[in-house]
Design an enzyme around this catalytic site. Structure first.
Site, PDB file in Angstrom:
ATOM      1  CD  GLU A  25      -2.913   1.317   0.376  1.00  0.00           C
ATOM      2  OE1 GLU A  25      -3.545   2.385   0.305  1.00  0.00           O
ATOM      3  OE2 GLU A  25      -3.167   0.332  -0.352  1.00  0.00           O
ATOM      4  CG  ASP A  26       1.506   2.916   3.185  1.00  0.00           C
ATOM      5  OD1 ASP A  26       0.548   3.314   2.486  1.00  0.00           O
ATOM      6  OD2 ASP A  26       1.407   2.682   4.399  1.00  0.00           O
TER       7      ASP A  26
END
Length: 379
Positions: free
Chosen positions: A93-94
Site C-alpha cells: 500500500e505504501d
C-alpha cells in the site's frame, strides 16, 4: 495549545515502544523452527528497507508501526506467517513493493494475506459519511474479502496499534476510526473470541466517541478499586489458602471490568453503577474441569453466593467457544465480587480465541466467513 501538541506527540501514544529484538524475544518463546524464525527476520528487514524515510503523523519512523503490530500478534501467540504478514502489511500500500515481490520472497501464503490486507485498506470504511455507513454490510464485505482468518487477526492488531496512537490525528478522523472500530471490528473480535484485543478496542473507541462518559466511568472504577483493593487481596489470599489445604492447584488473578462493558450496562441496559456486581472479580485458573467444579463447591460452601448470578459456560460454552464458571459471592467484609473459574486451556482461548490455534491452522486455508453470524449478545 503547546501542551496539547506535546500530548499528541507522545512516542507510541504513551505506550511502551518495542524494538525488533523485543518482538524476537517474544515469538522465540513458542516458534522454534529456524526456518520460521528466519522468515520473520527477513520480513522485518524487507519492511525496514521499504519504509526507510517514511514517518507516521506522530513523527516516528514508520517501521515502528509494523513492529508494534507484529508484537501484538506474537503476544497472541500467532504463527510465523501471520507475524511476517504483520510486518509486511503496509509495504504494498505504501511503498513500491508488489504482491509479486512478496510472493517471490516469502511464499504464496504470506502474499495472499498481505494482498487481502491491502484490498481491505483501500476500502477506507472510516472515511465514509454517516449516511453511507452501514456496519452490518461492511462487516460482511470485510469478511468476504478476508477468506483467511489470519487476515482479520492482522487487521485487528493493526487497528489496535492505530487506536493506541490516535491522538496525532484530527478529531474528525479520531471519531471516524473509533466509529468503524466499535461498529465493524469489535463484533468480529467478539466472534473470534479475542477478548484481550476486543476490550481494549472498545475502551479506546469509547474514549473518543463519548469522552465525558468514559472519564466518569473510569473515575468510578478507580474509586471502587481503591475502596475494595484490600478486601480483594484478602479474598484472594483466603481462597489460595483454602485451595492449598485441599491440594487443588490454582493461579489466582484480579480482573477489573472494562470501561465499555460498564458503559453498556449503565447506558444501554439502564443499570446504576452500584448495581453492577462484576466490576471487580477474581479469576481462578486450575488444571482440569473437575478441579473447576471442586473449586466452585468449596467457594459456595465458604462464602454466600448471590442468587441468580451463577453461570456455567463450561457445560454450555458461548458461541465463540468461551468457557468458564461465573459466580458472585459476598466476601467476609460484605463486599461483593465476581469469581471466574476455568482451566489453563480455557483461559488461553478466552484471551486470544482463534489466534492461539495457529499450530493447527498455519499453512492451511480456512474461511473466516464461516465464523461470521450476527453478533451474539454480550454480558
Amino acid at each position: 495549545m503547546e501542551s496539547k501538541q506535546q500530548k499528541t506527540l507522545l512516542p507510541n501514544g504513551g505506550y511502551p515502544m518495542h524494538t525488533f529484538e523485543d518482538l524476537k524475544e517474544r515469538y522465540c518463546t513458542y516458534i522454534t523452527s529456524p526456518d520460521d524464525r528466519k522468515m520473520i527476520e527477513d520480513a522485518y528487514q524487507f519492511a525496514k528497507q521499504k519504509h526507510e524515510g517514511q514517518f507516521r503523523k506522530s513523527g516516528e519512523p514508520y517501521i515502528h508501526h509494523p513492529i508494534e503490530v507484529a508484537y501484538i500478534l506474537a503476544s497472541l501467540q500467532s504463527g510465523p506467517a501471520t507475524i511476517a504478514s504483520g510486518l509486511l502489511h503496509d509495504v504494498v500500500e505504501d511503498t513500491d513493493a508488489t504482491i509479486e515481490d512478496i510472493q517471490k520472497r516469502f511464499g504464496e501464503d504470506v502474499a495472499k494475506i498481505v494482498d487481502s490486507l491491502t484490498k481491505i485498506q483501500r476500502m477506507k470504511l472510516s472515511r465514509m459519511t454517516a449516511a453511507d455507513f452501514e456496519a452490518e454490510d461492511h462487516r460482511k464485505i470485510f469478511l468476504g474479502m478476508a477468506n483467511d482468518v489470519r487476515v482479520i487477526i492482522v487487521k485487528l492488531a493493526d487497528r489496535l496499534h492505530n487506536m493506541r496512537t490516535l491522538d496525532s490525528l484530527s478529531p474528525e478522523r479520531q471519531k471516524g476510526l473509533a466509529k468503524e472500530t466499535i461498529e465493524v471490528l469489535t463484533p468480529i473480535c467478539h466472534r473470534l473470541g479475542i477478548s484481550t484485543i476486543q476490550s481494549e478496542l472498545e475502551d479506546l473507541s469509547l474514549k473518543y466517541l463519548e469522552p465525558e462518559k468514559y472519564q466518569a466511568i473510569l473515575d468510578l472504577v478507580n474509586k471502587k478499586y481503591e475502596n475494595r483493593k484490600h478486601s480483594l487481596e484478602a479474598l484472594k489470599k483466603r481462597i489460595a489458602d483454602i485451595m492449598l489445604e485441599h491440594k487443588i492447584p490454582v493461579k489466582i488473578e484480579s480482573r477489573v471490568k472494562s470501561i465499555y462493558s460498564i458503559y453498556r450496562k449503565m447506558y444501554q441496559k439502564g443499570h446504576n453503577f452500584d448495581e453492577i456486581y462484576d466490576v471487580l472479580a477474581i479469576r481462578i485458573i486450575t488444571k482440569t474441569v473437575i478441579n473447576c467444579y471442586e473449586i466452585l463447591g468449596i467457594i459456595h460452601s465458604t462464602y454466600k453466593p448471590i442468587p441468580g448470578r451463577f453461570k456455567d459456560y463450561i457445560a454450555m460454552p458461548k458461541p465463540n467457544l468461551y468457557q468458564s464458571l461465573h459466580t458472585s459471592i459476598v466476601s467476609g467484609d460484605g463486599s461483593i465480587f465476581e469469581v471466574q473459574i476455568r482451566t489453563e486451556e480455557m483461559d488461553q482461548v478466552a484471551e486470544t480465541g482463534v489466534a492461539a490455534h495457529w499450530k493447527y491452522k498455519e499453512g492451511g486455508h480456512y474461511n473466516a466467513c464461516l465464523l461470521y453470524t450476527s453478533p451474539s449478545p454480550r454480558d
